[in-house]
Write a protein that holds these residues in place. Structure first.
Motif, PDB file in Angstrom:
ATOM      1  N   THR A   6      34.296  44.669  79.491  1.00  0.00           N
ATOM      2  CA  THR A   6      34.631  43.304  79.076  1.00  0.00           C
ATOM      3  C   THR A   6      36.104  43.029  79.373  1.00  0.00           C
ATOM      4  O   THR A   6      36.909  43.955  79.565  1.00  0.00           O
ATOM      5  CB  THR A   6      34.376  43.109  77.579  1.00  0.00           C
ATOM      6  N   GLN A   7      36.442  41.759  79.368  1.00  0.00           N
ATOM      7  CA  GLN A   7      37.835  41.366  79.564  1.00  0.00           C
ATOM      8  C   GLN A   7      38.710  41.938  78.455  1.00  0.00           C
ATOM      9  O   GLN A   7      39.849  42.369  78.702  1.00  0.00           O
ATOM     10  CB  GLN A   7      37.946  39.844  79.582  1.00  0.00           C
ATOM     11  N   GLU A   8      38.177  41.981  77.237  1.00  0.00           N
ATOM     12  CA  GLU A   8      38.948  42.483  76.094  1.00  0.00           C
ATOM     13  C   GLU A   8      39.289  43.960  76.274  1.00  0.00           C
ATOM     14  O   GLU A   8      40.404  44.397  75.943  1.00  0.00           O
ATOM     15  CB  GLU A   8      38.155  42.281  74.795  1.00  0.00           C
ATOM     16  N   THR A   9      38.347  44.748  76.784  1.00  0.00           N
ATOM     17  CA  THR A   9      38.604  46.175  77.012  1.00  0.00           C
ATOM     18  C   THR A   9      39.729  46.363  78.009  1.00  0.00           C
ATOM     19  O   THR A   9      40.639  47.188  77.806  1.00  0.00           O
ATOM     20  CB  THR A   9      37.327  46.874  77.518  1.00  0.00           C
ATOM     21  N   ASP A  11      42.114  44.186  78.767  1.00  0.00           N
ATOM     22  CA  ASP A  11      43.371  43.724  78.176  1.00  0.00           C
ATOM     23  C   ASP A  11      43.948  44.760  77.220  1.00  0.00           C
ATOM     24  O   ASP A  11      45.173  44.984  77.183  1.00  0.00           O
ATOM     25  CB  ASP A  11      43.152  42.409  77.428  1.00  0.00           C
ATOM     26  N   ASP A  12      43.076  45.400  76.445  1.00  0.00           N
ATOM     27  CA  ASP A  12      43.544  46.418  75.479  1.00  0.00           C
ATOM     28  C   ASP A  12      44.197  47.586  76.199  1.00  0.00           C
ATOM     29  O   ASP A  12      45.226  48.127  75.727  1.00  0.00           O
ATOM     30  CB  ASP A  12      42.379  46.909  74.623  1.00  0.00           C
ATOM     31  N   GLU A  57      46.185  34.775  73.936  1.00  0.00           N
ATOM     32  CA  GLU A  57      45.067  34.212  74.682  1.00  0.00           C
ATOM     33  C   GLU A  57      45.403  34.104  76.161  1.00  0.00           C
ATOM     34  O   GLU A  57      46.541  33.854  76.544  1.00  0.00           O
ATOM     35  CB  GLU A  57      44.722  32.812  74.142  1.00  0.00           C
TER      36      GLU A  57
END
Length: 503
Positions: A6-9, A11-12, A57
């Protein structure tokens, strides 16, 4: 199996590289990409630049949220909405990852609701401001759905049909057709959904749109999207069925459009002479002509698109006759003689080859003295393999089972042009394949000129092609060698086992 994240992974991991390992943002991004690629992760749908907007964001998320908040108000500031639409369009044009992100954030639903609401206002009072607003929304939708047509649903299909049914503005129509084009790219269900709403009727009407030829050009591009099976997720598409229906409704309007933009309608010219306007009455008529004059570039674009579109619709024997009966032979001759653009010549050759699938039409084409023009194109654009391959295909289809046609091509120095093409593009499979077909069809029923090909070194060139492309079309090369009466070893395609058939 392709791994995804995912995009969140992503980014993290980048943030961790910055905070825990004291990397610069550029180093953190580079390290994260290398790490995931080493693990076999597909990053094509991931925004890799860590382009964060306000707070934590991404810029795409920030823009979509602003747009949502603006549109949720009973009355919103048009300029503020237009500004966010432009910002979203800019982000979507960056790459597929930005478009996927915008889609996941709900941009499609916001845009569809915005379009539906503004269209209702536009139908009541077709103001220029509302028209420009609708165009802006449509252009943003087009950017959003480029390469992700899955977003389209029933409401979007209904909006497309409604806009095509109820709009007379060329700008709105063109923007709607561009959106439709992307909705139909590699998506069979969208095509079937639109076809189920009778979009063929709308497309026929738009081909006859006289205010702006660019509308007809956009409509032709959409028509061709319905004639391809390019969705790998669908086992059996309906391209052939769509082409048959579209041919029934659109072929004659396309031929008329081709005549109008080619300026070769002799009947109209004669009528103009017979109904000559007195000199004193010409001032107003001249003013009207200037207002309705189509720029030469737009005319040529319309000709190129019409040639391509007619070719894509000739899926049945009788359709070739239908087009031929409306003077296509003389029309093609005049287009090839008059217009110097290479793409027009290439598309004209494609149409000639398609029409020649009908034996009666093939003879009409040859009676219109098409042969010397095809050889002229072959010699003029010999450095372009695409144009060369299309011209060679014309020769092969026009000479198939026709000795008199082969004789006519020989008289136009076709043999020299074919051999020159093979020498110019020795590693192009399509050129070599079409050339061997052309040679075979020219000599299969007219052996009188075999010596011409031998003098030009055809046997050596065909043998060289066989060494490179025997696995692809070796049989075709050997067939050409056989009909040239060369020494060739033909292999048996199937051998029996010597056993009797059981009774």
């Amino acid at each position: 199996m392709v791994r995804v994240i995912t995009q969140e992974t992503y980014d993290d991991v980048v943030k961790e590289n910055i905070e825990e390992f004291d990397m610069t943002p550029e180093e953190a991004v580079k390290e994260a990409i290398a790490q995931f690629q080493a693990q076999g992760v597909d990053l094509s749908n991931i925004i890799k630049d860590l382009a964060l907007g306000s707070g934590e964001e991404h810029a795409v998320t920030t823009i979509v949220n602003k747009l949502r908040n603006l549109c949720s108000a009973t009355e919103y500031d048009n300029e503020a909405v237009l500004q966010e639409l432009d910002a979203l369009k800019t982000e979507c044009k960056k790459d597929i990852a930005h478009r996927v992100r915008a889609g996941k954030e709900g941009a499609y639903t916001i845009l569809i609701d915005l379009l539906e609401a503004r269209q209702k206002i536009y139908l009541q009072n077709a103001s220029e401001a509302d028209g420009r607003f609708i165009v802006s929304v449509l252009n943003t939708l087009t950017s959003l759905m480029n390469m992700q047509p899955d977003l389209l649903e029933a409401k979007g299909i209904d909006l497309i049909i409604s806009l095509l049914d109820n709009t007379d503005s060329s700008e709105v129509l063109i923007s709607t057709l561009k959106w439709t084009y992307h909705c139909c790219t590699k998506h069979e269900m969208n095509r079937q959904g639109l076809f189920g709403k009778n979009i063929s009727k709308n497309l026929k009407t738009l081909l006859q749109y006289r205010k702006d030829v660019k509308v007809a050009v956009a409509a032709m591009r959409v028509i061709r999207k319905f004639t391809v099976d390019d969705d790998v997720r669908v086992q059996f598409g309906k391209a052939h069925e769509h082409a048959k229906v579209l041919a029934t409704t659109s072929l004659l309007p396309l031929v008329i459009l081709l005549k109008e933009n080619s300026d070769v309608n002799e009947d109209d010219k004669q009528n103009d002479k017979d109904n000559a306007i007195p000199e004193g009455d010409k001032t107003q008529d001249k003013q009207n002509d200037e207002e309705n004059t189509i720029p030469e570039g737009d005319k040529e674009e319309a000709i190129a698109e019409a040639l391509k579109t007619i070719s894509s619709l000739l899926v049945r024997y009788e359709l070739c006759s239908l087009v031929a009966d409306n003077g296509i032979s003389l029309l093609l001759f005049t287009i090839l003689l008059k217009y110097k653009r290479e793409d027009i010549a290439q598309h004209a050759c494609t149409l000639i080859a398609a029409l020649a699938g009908n034996d009666d039409v093939k003879r009409k084409l040859m009676q219109a003295f098409i042969a010397p023009l095809i050889i002229s194109i072959l010699n003029k654009y010999i450095h372009n393999p695409k144009t060369v391959s299309q011209a060679l295909k014309c020769i092969s289809t026009l000479t198939l089972r026709e000795a008199s046609h082969a004789k006519q091509f020989f008289s136009c120095d076709a043999a020299e042009a074919i051999i020159s093409s093979m020498k110019m593009h020795p590693d192009d499979a399509t050129v070599q394949k079409n050339a061997c077909w052309a040679i075979r069809n020219m000599v299969a029923r007219y052996r009188d000129e075999n010596s011409k090909f031998h003098e030009l070194g055809a046997e050596e060139l065909l043998n060289d092609a066989y060494k490179k492309f025997s696995d692809d079309f070796g049989f075709d090369i050997k067939s050409a060698l056989r009909d040239l009466e060369c020494d060739v070893k033909l292999e048996e395609q199937w051998k029996g086992k010597g056993k009797e058939i059981e009774k």
